[in-house]
Design an enzyme around this catalytic site. Structure first.
Site, PDB file in Angstrom:
ATOM      1  N   THR A 200       0.853  -1.190   0.000  1.00 26.31           N
ATOM      2  CA  THR A 200       0.000   0.000   0.000  1.00 26.31           C
ATOM      3  C   THR A 200       0.889   1.241   0.000  1.00 26.31           C
ATOM      4  OG1 THR A 200      -0.013   0.391   2.376  1.00 26.31           O
ATOM      5  CG2 THR A 200      -1.528  -1.289   1.558  1.00 26.31           C
TER       6      THR A 200
ATOM      7  N   VAL B  62      12.912   3.001  -3.906  1.00 32.43           N
ATOM      8  CA  VAL B  62      13.671   3.826  -4.847  1.00 32.43           C
ATOM      9  C   VAL B  62      13.862   3.016  -6.127  1.00 32.43           C
ATOM     10  CG1 VAL B  62      15.821   5.085  -5.247  1.00 32.43           C
ATOM     11  CG2 VAL B  62      14.946   4.851  -2.912  1.00 32.43           C
TER      12      VAL B  62
ATOM     13  N   GLY C  40      -1.760   7.062 -16.518  1.00 29.81           N
ATOM     14  CA  GLY C  40      -1.390   6.410 -15.254  1.00 29.81           C
ATOM     15  C   GLY C  40       0.071   6.594 -14.869  1.00 29.81           C
TER      16      GLY C  40
ATOM     17  N   LYS D 254      12.777   9.932  -2.045  1.00 26.78           N
ATOM     18  CA  LYS D 254      13.690   8.891  -2.537  1.00 26.78           C
ATOM     19  C   LYS D 254      15.146   9.269  -2.283  1.00 26.78           C
ATOM     20  CE  LYS D 254      10.503   7.253  -6.041  1.00 26.78           C
ATOM     21  NZ  LYS D 254      10.081   7.364  -7.438  1.00 26.78           N
TER      22      LYS D 254
END
Ligand code: ADP
Ligand code: ASP
Ligand code: MG
Length: 813
Positions: free
Chosen positions: A553, A607, A662, A680
């Site tokens: 998630t 990452v 997307g 990141k």
């Protein structure tokens, strides 16, 4: 002569009794057939007596259940014509039983003596019906009451056999017995005066062994509900295997430490006469079973089996006054033996500062009271502390004749338990070195047995138990890949990966044997309402070894639960960046927990999706390299946007297209603001060993402030139209210099920043296509020419494969 014994499950009902008859009738030699009570009846009898003694009328209900079981068997085993005779005989026995129970009910108490009388009815009734069935089927059978053969002392409940009297009785009976089959009730016996006694729970095995020895049987066959003696209890360890051949001593040790398939005293009578024992399965008679004989030389194996005893307590006597004082142990053990408590395990530290014994939980109150009384004087004068009691424990033992000649077994045992966060409370190694026992928490039994079994018997295959949360794009791809690769992992990597639990935001489901991944959607739909807390408590309750929680998630509340998993030695694999980019302290404490509890915490996909960026970085660091500088393009979405923004389109249209296809989050500001990239580079810097917070990262936003402040997608896109000329200007400035725009993350000299940069031709970033990512590591070993990792850095498929790789890393851990 042969002796065959059939256990409770083997004679539990009419159908099973018919199987028993088939097995018995195949024997040519004269046969002694020892039978248990119908499965479960012994417990029912004990419950009935318990209720009666507590003045609870419920005992009558149990009595009717017992009656029904036997009447049913009569109906199904015999021709109608003889039903009434059999029923009235059983009824008359049950009436006697009822009278005994009524007695207990009226006086509101019971004794061991009465208990032995009551509990004997199980075997008396079963042996009667079974012998009648044999006769009705045309076998030459006779029933002989065990009370007339086996003579004991009057230690009711667990009487000791008087072997010389018993052997005389048996010899006398068989001298004049010409029947081919002699059915004898197991478990029951009598004193010389004829008082009913019993041989202890599971004692029918012992009856059979006594008769086998007394009749000089050529073999003792124990027919039960499993196909032999297994490397561990097959009901708890799925991978357990049947041991083909084992020595008397090994079998005795395993059964002493809980392998219930054989009652421990069973070996003794047959051992001297070297009568072989075979354990066979009534329901799969074609299986070879286990042969138990004198010496097997371990057949080259060291550990032959693992067994356990639950419901154990430790009693420890400690104190400064124990050192160098002779006789303390003697008094301690005498006290325990005087109250009739048996000691299962002993450990004494060499400092003599403490003695520790393992006994059954049920004896602990009596034993601790007696010991405190016996050492009253020393306790009062503070030479010895009051006895320390720890309950709810279990013993797990490794057993094998050849263990003594091998080093390192205990080390392997303890490290396997340690790795699985199973706390060892005490250790004992028998002088015979035929076993090594550890005392652990009762709740860890199943995990410990399985982990040890894996370590000692399945050195090749390791089982990973996954609990997957989130099955959207990434999660469903992961499940698909796991299904596809299952046999490959098992065959090539020796990993058996099972998904035990799946949850999404609505539902959750668990299947202990593993969820069938070809159909997980339907299984999940049939699950219960999803609930984070319930999910984690179920995982804790299952307490499987090698458990892995997989977070697919992007949810902050899920990220907040990782510490709870790690503290329970459950590894965490996540593509969710929130935990690792939260406050440094939280990130650090998760890493520390992972170390402390031996549970890896892996987040490779935080990452560059599936690219092996963090893993490579980790290897650089552990091998002593130092990161000086990192330059990277880490956003697939931003790379897509700036690759397509080429002077012929508007910035607005490109972002719209990226959103529609997307490539961005539903809210495109998350990508365009640069926050995702900042997270990141933060994680890369932290993994390089630097202590940074998200707020330390300079974010040179290229979006105007007004765009960042909008609170709807529509308003956001309107601002892009409004500032179109600014975007075009940025593009033109770069294009005029022959440069491309790239959103770059950079870390150097302990500082990190993210922002739009003009990248000249020839630069490693210039030709970065589509949604690819690239990272350049400049380190002490790679000072001029950086180590470069480049490739697809977004997409469900590659992210799922990155998670997959983390799972496999844990498998090889
Ligand atoms: P019976 O009623 O036939 O005497 P038991 O229930 O007393 O049967 O013993 C058989 C059971 O012993 C098996 O069902 C199994 O659960 C248990 N067991 C425990 N350890 C072992 C082991 N190492 N090998 C086989 N069975 C075991
Ligand atoms: N029926 C007895 C018990 O359940 C003895 C046996 O089955 O071995 O303990
Ligand atoms: Mg048994």
């Amino acid at each position: 002569m042969k002796t065959l014994k059939f256990g409770g499950t083997s004679v539990a009902n009419a159908n099973n009794i018919k199987l028993v008859k088939d097995i018995v009738s195949q024997n040519q030699a004269p046969t002694v057939v020892v039978v248990s009570a119908f499965g479960g009846v012994t417990d029912l009898l004990l419950n009935a007596l318990d209720l009666a003694a507590k003045n609870e009328i419920g005992y009558k209900e149990i009595l009717s259940q017992i009656e029904e079981r036997h009447f049913n068997a009569i109906k199904l085993l015999f021709p109608v014509a003889i039903h009434s005779g059999l029923i009235s005989k059983v009824k008359s026995e049950l009436n006697d039983l009822e009278t005994l129970l009524e007695g207990a009910f009226l006086i509101g108490e019971t004794t061991q003596r009465l208990s032995d009388k009551v509990v004997s009815y199980g075997e008396l009734l079963s042996s009667y019906l079974i012998s009648e069935h044999f006769k009705a089927e045309g076998l030459d059978a006779i029933l002989k009451n065990g009370r007339e053969l086996i003579i004991t002392n009057d230690n009711f409940g667990n009487a000791s056999v008087n072997f010389s009297k018993t052997n005389e009785q048996v010899a006398a009976f068989f001298e004049n017995n010409s029947h081919k089959i002699t059915v004898v009730p197991g478990f029951v016996a009598a004193t010389e005066d004829g008082d009913a006694t019993t041989l202890g729970r599971g004692g029918s095995d012992f009856t059979a062994a006594i008769l086998a020895a007394a009749t000089n049987s050529e073999i003792l066959e124990i027919w039960t509900d499993v196909s032999g003696m297994y490397t561990a209890n097959p009901k708890l360890v799925k991978q357990a295997k049947c041991v083909a051949h084992i020595s008397y001593e090994e079998a005795m040790e395993l059964s002493h430490f809980g392998a219930k398939v054989l009652y421990p005293p069973t070996i003794q009578p047959v051992l001297n006469k070297e009568i072989p024992i075979v354990i066979k399965n009534t329901f799969e008679p074609e299986q070879e079973g286990t042969l138990i004989t004198k010496n097997t030389n371990g057949e080259g194996k060291t550990v032959r089996g693992i067994s356990h005893i639950g419901n154990i307590s430790l009693l420890s006597l400690e104190g400064p006054g124990m050192v160098g004082i002779p006789g303390i142990s003697k008094r301690f053990f005498e006290t325990i033996s005087q109250i009739g408590v048996s000691v299962v395990l002993i450990t004494q530290a060499s400092s003599e500062h403490s003695i520790c014994i393992g006994i059954a939980d049920k004896d602990v109150a009596n034993a601790s009271k007696a010991v405190n009384l016996a050492f009253e004087y020393e306790i009062a004068s503070k030479k010895i502390h009051p006895v320390k009691v720890e309950t709810d424990l279990a013993i797990v033992a490794l057993v094998g004749d050849n263990m003594k000649s091998h080093q390192g077994l205990s080390g392997k045992m303890f490290s396997t338990l340690g790795k699985n966060n199973v706390n060892i409370r005490a250790i004992a190694q028998g002088a015979s070195e035929r076993n090594i026992s550890t005392v652990i928490d009762k709740k860890d039994i199943k995990k410990a047995l399985n982990a040890l079994h894996e370590a000692f018997f399945e050195e090749n295959i390791k089982q990973l138990n996954l609990f997957v949360m989130g099955c959207g794009n990434v999660g469903s791809k992961l499940l698909q890949q796991l299904q596809q690769q299952h046999s490959y992992l098992k065959k090539e990597l020796k990993l058996n990966v099972r998904v035990i639990g799946i949850a999404n935001s609505r539902k959750m489901v668990f299947q202990e044997g593993g969820i069938d991944l070809s159909n997980w959607q339907d299984t999940l739909d049939s699950g219960t309402i999803a609930n984070q807390e319930a999910f984690i408590s179920k995982i804790k309750e299952l307490n499987y070894r090698n458990s892995i929680f997989v977070d697919n998630t992007a949810n902050a509340t899920v990220a907040a639960t990782y510490s709870d998993y790690l503290k329970n030695s459950i590894s965490v694999v996540t593509c969710n960046k929130i935990a690792c980019s939260s406050e440094y302290q939280n990130y650090l404490s998760l890493k520390q927990l992972a170390k402390k509890y031996n549970a890896p915490f892996l987040f490779e996909t935080n990452v560059g999706a599936g690219l092996p960026i963090l893993d490579t970085l980790k290897h650089l660091i552990v091998s002593g390299d130092k990161v000086k500088k990192i330059q990277a393009v880490l956003s697939g979405s931003l790379n897509f946007v700036f690759n397509n923004f080429n002077g012929e389109t508007t910035f607005h249209d490109v972002v719209k297209q990226a959103q529609e296809q997307g490539y961005t989050e539903p809210d495109p500001t998350i990508d365009l603001s640069g926050i995702d990239v900042a997270r990141k580079i933060l994680i890369l810097a932290r993994e390089s060993g630097y202590h940074l917070e998200l707020t330390d990262i300079e974010n040179e936003a290229f979006l105007p402030e007004e765009s960042l402040q909008t609170n709807s997608n529509e308003a956001f896109f309107n601002t892009l139209v409004k500032y179109e000329s600014d975007f075009q200007k940025r593009y033109k400035n770069a294009a005029d210099k022959g440069c491309k725009l790239k959103y770059v993350a950079q870390f150097e000299n302990g500082k990190a920043k993210v922002g739009l940069q003009e990248i000249p031709q020839g630069h490693d970033f210039y030709n970065l296509e589509g949604s690819d990512n690239i990272v350049l590591f400049y380190t002490e070993r790679y000072p001029q020419q950086p180590l470069i990792i480049k490739g697809a850095g977004a997409g469900a498929d590659v992210t799922a494969s990155g998670i997959f790789a983390d799972i496999v890393r844990i498998g090889n851990f």
